[in-house]
Design a protein around this motif. Structure first.
Motif, PDB file in Angstrom:
ATOM      1  N   LEU A  78       0.823  -1.205   0.000  1.00 47.64           N
ATOM      2  CA  LEU A  78       0.000   0.000   0.000  1.00 47.64           C
ATOM      3  C   LEU A  78       0.860   1.259   0.000  1.00 47.64           C
ATOM      4  CD1 LEU A  78      -2.690  -1.163   2.572  1.00 47.64           C
ATOM      5  CD2 LEU A  78      -3.038  -0.841   0.105  1.00 47.64           C
ATOM      6  N   ASP A  79       1.881   1.266   0.828  1.00 47.34           N
ATOM      7  CA  ASP A  79       2.773   2.423   0.923  1.00 47.34           C
ATOM      8  C   ASP A  79       3.493   2.676  -0.401  1.00 47.34           C
ATOM      9  OD1 ASP A  79       3.872   4.540   2.528  1.00 47.34           O
ATOM     10  OD2 ASP A  79       5.749   3.408   2.595  1.00 47.34           O
ATOM     11  N   GLU A  80       3.988   1.621  -1.013  1.00 47.74           N
ATOM     12  CA  GLU A  80       4.681   1.760  -2.304  1.00 47.74           C
ATOM     13  C   GLU A  80       3.741   2.282  -3.389  1.00 47.74           C
ATOM     14  OE1 GLU A  80       6.521  -1.972  -3.274  1.00 47.74           O
ATOM     15  OE2 GLU A  80       7.732  -1.936  -1.448  1.00 47.74           O
ATOM     16  N   MET A  81       2.527   1.789  -3.398  1.00 45.52           N
ATOM     17  CA  MET A  81       1.567   2.242  -4.411  1.00 45.52           C
ATOM     18  C   MET A  81       1.243   3.719  -4.243  1.00 45.52           C
ATOM     19  SD  MET A  81       1.156  -0.284  -6.397  1.00 45.52           S
ATOM     20  CE  MET A  81       2.864  -0.686  -5.988  1.00 45.52           C
ATOM     21  N   LEU A  82       1.117   4.161  -3.005  1.00 44.36           N
ATOM     22  CA  LEU A  82       0.826   5.572  -2.759  1.00 44.36           C
ATOM     23  C   LEU A  82       2.032   6.460  -3.067  1.00 44.36           C
ATOM     24  CD1 LEU A  82      -1.248   5.285   0.513  1.00 44.36           C
ATOM     25  CD2 LEU A  82      -2.084   5.964  -1.750  1.00 44.36           C
ATOM     26  N   LYS A  83       3.205   6.055  -2.630  1.00 41.82           N
ATOM     27  CA  LYS A  83       4.414   6.868  -2.851  1.00 41.82           C
ATOM     28  C   LYS A  83       4.778   6.963  -4.322  1.00 41.82           C
ATOM     29  CE  LYS A  83       6.509   6.392   1.662  1.00 41.82           C
ATOM     30  NZ  LYS A  83       7.537   5.751   2.465  1.00 41.82           N
ATOM     31  N   ALA A  84       4.555   5.895  -5.058  1.00 38.27           N
ATOM     32  CA  ALA A  84       4.894   5.887  -6.478  1.00 38.27           C
ATOM     33  C   ALA A  84       3.806   6.565  -7.306  1.00 38.27           C
ATOM     34  CB  ALA A  84       5.097   4.456  -6.962  1.00 38.27           C
ATOM     35  N   ASP A  85       2.699   6.917  -6.654  1.00 43.67           N
ATOM     36  CA  ASP A  85       1.531   7.455  -7.346  1.00 43.67           C
ATOM     37  C   ASP A  85       1.167   6.530  -8.504  1.00 43.67           C
ATOM     38  OD1 ASP A  85      -0.579   9.213  -7.543  1.00 43.67           O
ATOM     39  OD2 ASP A  85       0.467  10.537  -8.933  1.00 43.67           O
ATOM     40  N   ALA A  86       1.323   5.242  -8.226  1.00 39.25           N
ATOM     41  CA  ALA A  86       1.024   4.213  -9.217  1.00 39.25           C
ATOM     42  C   ALA A  86      -0.461   4.223  -9.541  1.00 39.25           C
ATOM     43  CB  ALA A  86       1.432   2.841  -8.667  1.00 39.25           C
TER      44      ALA A  86
END
Length: 80
Positions: free
Chosen positions: A53-61
């Motif tokens: 979840l954190d990676e998806m939010l930070k990457a603005d994926a």
């Protein structure tokens, strides 16, 4: 290249959760978050789920939109 269709059911699959319509509704109903708790800080995630979840939010994926929708759903007051 990521070819998985971006839908709430697929987000739940990625998180290893029941991705049926009823499973998603049950999860949201059972996991209300107070306003001050951000989705990635929720106590019910495993470390792998939290990182995803954190990676998806930070990457603005492209998944970020769904993560935001899930975040909003988890913060909405539940109806009886």
């Amino acid at each position: 290249m990521d070819t998985v269709e971006v839908r709430m059911t697929n987000l739940f699959h990625q998180l290893g959760l029941d991705a049926s319509e009823q499973g998603i509704a049950n999860f949201i109903h059972a996991h209300h978050l107070p306003a001050e708790v951000h989705i990635v800080d929720a106590p019910f995630w495993s470390e792998a789920q939290r990182q995803f979840l954190d990676e998806m939010l930070k990457a603005d994926a492209r998944w970020a939109v769904l993560v935001d929708q899930l975040n909003e759903s988890l913060h909405e007051p539940h109806r009886a």
